[in-house]
Design an enzyme around this catalytic site. Structure first.
Site, PDB file in Angstrom:
ATOM      1  CG  ASP A 117      -1.905  -1.052   1.539  1.00 49.23           C
ATOM      2  OD1 ASP A 117      -2.037  -1.665   0.429  1.00 49.23           O
ATOM      3  OD2 ASP A 117      -2.063  -1.264   2.640  1.00 49.23           O
TER       4      ASP A 117
HETATM    5  N1  URA Z   1      -0.855  -5.880   4.191  1.00 50.48           N
HETATM    6  C1  URA Z   1      -1.390  -4.667   4.032  1.00 50.48           C
HETATM    7  O1  URA Z   1      -2.324  -4.325   4.692  1.00 50.48           O
HETATM    8  N2  URA Z   1      -0.610  -3.565   3.462  1.00 50.48           N
HETATM    9  C2  URA Z   1       0.397  -3.925   2.699  1.00 50.48           C
HETATM   10  O2  URA Z   1       1.000  -3.068   2.049  1.00 50.48           O
HETATM   11  C3  URA Z   1       0.751  -5.101   2.655  1.00 50.48           C
HETATM   12  C4  URA Z   1       0.157  -6.428   3.616  1.00 50.48           C
END
Ligand code: URA
Length: 253
Positions: A117
């Site tokens: 993310d």
């Molecule tokens: N889990 C998440 O919530 N975000 C990420 O970027 C990777 C794993």
């Protein structure tokens, strides 16, 4: 062992690639020059002097020329990036936000292996090796990823047990995870699914929203010395180990 007729070398090598072809691909000269290298006993496979016509598995066998290990393939590059927060894991961004591709060399063109993310930090692999990408990202291979999550409040035993056993999310219950709490408000989670925003949604579901999320390991790959925004190439040994971690092509049963 490098002898294709040696039954102790097993079927794996019979399925490999001819050694002189591998050497030529890795830049040691024409096929003829590479054959001479082998006949001059300058090439070893797993420590044994190679013979002409031997087959090797470049993911598993260690090939040396004059004592120096050859690379995996000159065509593939593997970058390990410590992604900072605020950078998106897409090739281009419609909102003009910085992308991970702007943090690594532009040639040869690479792609991120899976995604983090925008606000997640930590290790991200980028490569042009499509086969390895598939095996790391496809859920059927079950590759482990480890995260450190700073969360609101202090998760108690019940919350940690739920995270371990599986929590109900809107796309189904999560698979069992390894979860530890090294200090109050901090969770270390090892998961092998890779659903969208999975760690954040798991922590939300048990009432402890994530405040900061850092990926610290992908399969065997970790590096606590890489500064945020910096990248480095994987070593040959790391690529080989990754290949072993994810297997040669068949998903886990
Ligand atoms: N889990 C998440 O919530 N975000 C990420 O970027 C990777 C794993």
């Amino acid at each position: 062992m490098s002898d294709p007729d040696d039954s102790s070398s097993g079927d794996r090598l019979k399925e490999g690639e001819r050694l002189q072809k591998v050497l030529a691909r890795c830049g040691f000269g024409s096929r003829r020059v590479c054959e001479d290298l082998i006949e001059d006993e300058r090439v070893r496979v797993n420590g044994h002097i190679a013979i002409l016509g031997a087959r090797v598995d470049t993911a598993a066998d260690v090939v040396t020329v004059d004592g120096t290990e050859i690379g995996i393939s000159p065509d593939f590059v593997y970058y390990l990036l410590n992604k900072p927060a605020g950078v998106v894991t897409t090739a281009t961004d419609t909102h003009d936000r910085p992308t991970v591709l702007q943090l690594v060399p532009t040639e040869p063109r690479v792609h991120p292996v899976g995604r983090l993310d925008m606000d997640t930090e930590g290790l991200l692999l980028l490569t042009n090796d499509g086969s390895l990408t598939h095996r790391i990202t496809h859920p059927s291979f079950g590759v482990e990823k480890e995260y450190l999550a700073q969360v609101s409040g202090t998760p108690g035993r019940g919350a940690i047990r739920r995270l371990r056993d599986g929590v109900e999310l809107d796309d189904g219950i999560t698979a069992p995870a390894r979860v530890a709490s090294p200090s109050p408000g901090l969770l270390r989670l090892v998961i092998h699914e890779g659903r969208n925003r999975q760690v954040r949604r798991m922590c939300d579901a048990v009432g402890h929203p994530v405040q900061r999320l850092v990926r610290t390991r992908i399969a065997s790959l970790s590096d606590s010395t890489l500064a945020p925004g910096k990248w480095r190439e994987l070593t040959t040994a790391e690529v080989r180990q990754l290949e072993r971690d994810v297997g040669s092509g068949s998903p886990r049963a």
